[in-house]
Write an enzyme that holds these catalytic residues in place. Structure first.
Site, mmCIF file in Angstrom:
data_model
loop_
_atom_site.group_PDB
_atom_site.id
_atom_site.type_symbol
_atom_site.label_atom_id
_atom_site.label_comp_id
_atom_site.label_asym_id
_atom_site.label_seq_id
_atom_site.Cartn_x
_atom_site.Cartn_y
_atom_site.Cartn_z
ATOM 1 N N GLU A 260 9.866 66.645 50.415
ATOM 2 C CA GLU A 260 10.513 67.529 49.596
ATOM 3 C C GLU A 260 11.636 66.841 49.101
ATOM 4 O O GLU A 260 12.378 66.107 49.885
ATOM 5 C CB GLU A 260 10.758 68.890 50.388
ATOM 6 C CG GLU A 260 11.405 69.805 49.306
ATOM 7 C CD GLU A 260 11.247 71.036 49.867
ATOM 8 O OE1 GLU A 260 10.984 71.536 51.108
ATOM 9 O OE2 GLU A 260 11.471 72.280 49.126
ATOM 10 N N ASN B 129 4.269 77.946 45.732
ATOM 11 C CA ASN B 129 4.469 77.775 47.228
ATOM 12 C C ASN B 129 5.368 79.079 47.668
ATOM 13 O O ASN B 129 6.221 79.502 46.860
ATOM 14 C CB ASN B 129 5.483 76.525 47.306
ATOM 15 C CG ASN B 129 6.282 76.499 48.640
ATOM 16 O OD1 ASN B 129 5.467 76.341 49.795
ATOM 17 N ND2 ASN B 129 7.547 76.709 48.779
ATOM 18 N N GLU B 130 5.008 79.431 48.879
ATOM 19 C CA GLU B 130 5.713 80.669 49.440
ATOM 20 C C GLU B 130 5.979 81.832 48.333
ATOM 21 O O GLU B 130 7.046 82.018 48.226
ATOM 22 C CB GLU B 130 7.043 80.156 50.171
ATOM 23 C CG GLU B 130 6.694 79.219 51.391
ATOM 24 C CD GLU B 130 7.506 79.021 52.339
ATOM 25 O OE1 GLU B 130 8.775 79.521 52.106
ATOM 26 O OE2 GLU B 130 7.413 78.696 53.416
ATOM 27 N N TYR C 289 6.766 77.948 61.262
ATOM 28 C CA TYR C 289 7.779 77.127 62.030
ATOM 29 C C TYR C 289 8.130 77.661 63.533
ATOM 30 O O TYR C 289 8.105 78.815 63.855
ATOM 31 C CB TYR C 289 9.088 76.950 61.170
ATOM 32 C CG TYR C 289 9.113 76.280 60.119
ATOM 33 C CD1 TYR C 289 9.056 74.902 59.941
ATOM 34 C CD2 TYR C 289 8.708 76.887 58.702
ATOM 35 C CE1 TYR C 289 9.023 74.206 58.880
ATOM 36 C CE2 TYR C 289 8.614 76.126 57.646
ATOM 37 C CZ TYR C 289 8.695 74.880 57.639
ATOM 38 O OH TYR C 289 8.659 74.191 56.588
ATOM 39 N N GLU D 226 2.805 73.724 56.273
ATOM 40 C CA GLU D 226 4.163 73.489 56.533
ATOM 41 C C GLU D 226 4.091 73.974 58.159
ATOM 42 O O GLU D 226 3.955 75.148 58.343
ATOM 43 C CB GLU D 226 5.415 74.351 55.953
ATOM 44 C CG GLU D 226 5.654 73.718 54.539
ATOM 45 C CD GLU D 226 6.707 74.474 53.690
ATOM 46 O OE1 GLU D 226 7.555 75.085 54.409
ATOM 47 O OE2 GLU D 226 6.649 74.236 52.484
ATOM 48 N N GLN E 271 9.474 67.800 58.172
ATOM 49 C CA GLN E 271 9.088 66.866 57.207
ATOM 50 C C GLN E 271 9.063 65.348 57.735
ATOM 51 O O GLN E 271 9.689 65.145 58.870
ATOM 52 C CB GLN E 271 9.922 67.065 55.795
ATOM 53 C CG GLN E 271 9.797 68.737 55.457
ATOM 54 C CD GLN E 271 10.556 68.718 53.944
ATOM 55 O OE1 GLN E 271 11.009 67.688 53.511
ATOM 56 N NE2 GLN E 271 10.813 70.239 53.454
HETATM 57 O O1 AHR Z 1 10.341 72.963 54.817
HETATM 58 C C1 AHR Z 1 11.591 73.519 54.297
HETATM 59 C C2 AHR Z 1 11.247 74.812 53.544
HETATM 60 O O2 AHR Z 1 10.726 75.675 54.294
HETATM 61 C C3 AHR Z 1 10.253 74.561 52.229
HETATM 62 O O3 AHR Z 1 10.952 74.217 51.239
HETATM 63 C C4 AHR Z 1 9.739 75.939 52.095
HETATM 64 O O4 AHR Z 1 8.575 76.048 51.741
HETATM 65 C C5 AHR Z 1 9.709 76.721 53.520
HETATM 66 O O5 AHR Z 1 10.515 77.988 53.590
#
Ligand code: AHR
Length: 511
Positions: free
Chosen positions: A44, A191-192, A258, A315, A364
């Site tokens: 990103e 996205n999101e 995450y 992600e 990432q």
């Molecule tokens: O990976 C960092 C961020 O986490 C991304 O930009 C977003 O999609 C997520 O909230």
């Protein structure tokens, strides 16, 4: 040498505490292919993930090819990176692709409002991204802008990338240096959408998606796989609504999860220097991926029993408090042995769901969150996560084999308890049987007997990743503190026993 000594000490210290765990691999019942894109990456426009970390520009004294760092590209190629997602993330919903084409010195400078409020000079745009993908030999996953863009903008971007006609946009691409269209493998619409992508409900997004996807047209032989932006964490309703309501122009629904040691966004926990309670909670929180995938896929199975739509975990990874003194918007964090164990646990989970999980992207690739590589000016180091990805390369496009674990112990700290051993097996493209084992217990080694039905297991040959400390990590002063060591085990009396050190990842062929 140091590594071997550490391993020997760790094994000796725990010798009396070995428990007997039995792993059986069933070669007679091959499962689905583990799509290589499960090992996908995410790059990103965020912090030094692209600029500095990978892109230095053609004029840089740092050796580069078309502006991309040779050292970083060389290391990433060893991972056989199958796919890269770009340009975001949250950044994608504010990215206007026309800012990133044409002469670089004429491109507009914007503010990266999501990530640190820094200037974005658009030096990396569509052409540069495809150069990166070509250098890596990776497929491309482009994330379109639904948030501040329009259907027209997304449709024109896709035409620019994929048209072989003499249209004005295809001719503009040629003028900018690319004659033939590129192969666009995946295209996401937003996205999101539940958060930075527009704070929507899934019902509202489903309508916007259907509307947008109808206008993003390509020549018939150039159609990318279309990705709808799905849910996150416990918010699995998105998978239900999207798989129920979108019946055309959809190949995948994304899902984000995450691993946060404390489970709290406000104070997430440090990347290094943590205590054992946070090792344990990290194991527990990352293993929740299995339950979340099960919940999402159960909903998708109901609405899409033919499994046409994939669940793309585009992600995932650890998210810690940023390193002290760094820009909070850059999400820069160290990466320790704990991260390698987290990566391996997730790989084993993804393999177990390979039928529906056909792509994942760790967040990432470089210098951001759970990165493969950290850079400092012209130097770079490989992280423990990098080594885990490297060790698991034989699983890319391998055929999953069922694995049963008997007598698995528990690793417990206070009220937190997780299985001690995680295992996954597959028949690689080379015909060999591969076994991956993870020991979540940072204190105790474990003996694992390995039985392969349909063949007598004579020996195991592979690599082990472990270290003396839970937070062992590589630094620019000590870049090889954590790296894999050779690993071998011989059968004794027809029985193959693998000694799995405390807090370790082992990947081995079983012959
Ligand atoms: O990976 C960092 C961020 O986490 C991304 O930009 C977003 O999609 C997520 O909230």
């Amino acid at each position: 040498m140091i590594k071997r000594t550490i391993l020997a000490i760790s094994l000796a210290a725990c010798g009396s505490a070995f428990a007997q765990v039995a792993v059986t691999i069933d070669t007679a019942k091959p499962g689905p292919v583990i799509n290589k894109n499960i090992y996908g990456q995410f790059a990103e426009h965020l912090g030094t993930g692209i600029y500095e970390g990978m892109w230095v520009g053609p004029e840089s004294p740092i050796p580069n090819t078309k502006g991309w760092r040779n050292d970083v590209i060389g290391a990433l190629k060893e991972l056989h990176v199958p796919l890269v997602r770009w340009p975001g993330g949250c950044f994608a919903d504010e990215y206007h692709w026309k800012d990133g084409i044409g002469p670089r010195d004429k491109r507009p400078v914007k503010v990266n409002t999501n990530w640190g409020g820094v200037e974005e000079n658009n030096a990396v745009g569509t052409h540069e991204f495809f150069d990166l993908a070509e250098l890596l030999g990776a497929e491309v996953y482009v994330n379109g802008n639904l948030g501040t863009g329009s259907n027209q903008e997304m449709s024109e971007w896709v035409e620019y990338m994929t048209s072989d006609s003499k249209s004005t946009l295809a001719e503009l691409r040629r003028k900018n240096g690319r004659d033939k269209p590129w192969k666009l493998d995946y295209f996401a619409i937003g996205n999101e959408a539940w958060g930075c992508g527009g704070n929507m409900t899934p019902e509202h997004y489903a309508n916007l998606y259907k509307n947008a996807a109808a206008f993003v047209r390509t020549p018939p032989n150039a159609k990318p796989k279309f990705v709808a932006s799905g849910g996150h964490d416990n918010d699995i309703r998105w998978s239900d609504v999207l798989s129920k309501q979108i019946k055309q122009n959809i190949d995948g629904i994304s899902f984000h999860y995450y691993t946060i040691p404390t489970g709290k966004w406000e104070v997430k926990g440090a990347a290094t220097g943590f205590k054992e309670d946070q090792w344990a909670s990290t194991m527990k929180n990352t293993l929740a991926m299995d339950k979340l995938i099960r919940q999402n896929t159960a909903l998708m199975d109901k609405n899409d029993p033919q499994k046409k739509i994939g669940l793309y975990v585009d992600e995932w990874g650890t998210w810690y408090d940023v390193e002290p003194g760094t820009n909070a918007g850059f999400l820069y964090q160290q990466n320790s042995l704990r991260d390698a164990v987290v990566a391996a646990l997730n790989f084993n989970i993804f393999h177990a769901h390979a039928e529906r999980v056909r792509m994942t992207n760790i967040a990432q690739m470089v210098n951001v969150l759970q990165a493969m590589i950290l850079t400092d000016k012209n130097r770079m180091i490989l992280t423990p996560t990098y080594h885990a990805f490297r060790m698991y390369v034989p699983f890319q496009d391998a055929t999953a084999l069922p694995v049963a674990i008997k007598n698995n112990g528990k690793y417990s700290v206070g009220s937190v308890s997780v299985p001690q051993v995680s295992a996954s097996a597959a028949r690689g493209k080379d015909g060999k049987v591969y076994l991956a084992l993870v020991n979540t217990n940072p204190n105790k080694a474990v003996d694992v007997t390995v039985n392969v039905t349909g063949m007598g297991a004579g020996k195991a040959v592979g690599q082990v990743l472990t270290a003396a400390a839970m937070d062992a990590h590589n630094t620019f002063a000590s870049p090889e503190a954590v790296k894999p060591a050779p690993f071998a085990a011989q059968a004794n009396g027809g029985k193959l026993t693998v000694q799995l050190p405390a807090k370790s990842v082992v990947v081995t062929s079983v012959e």
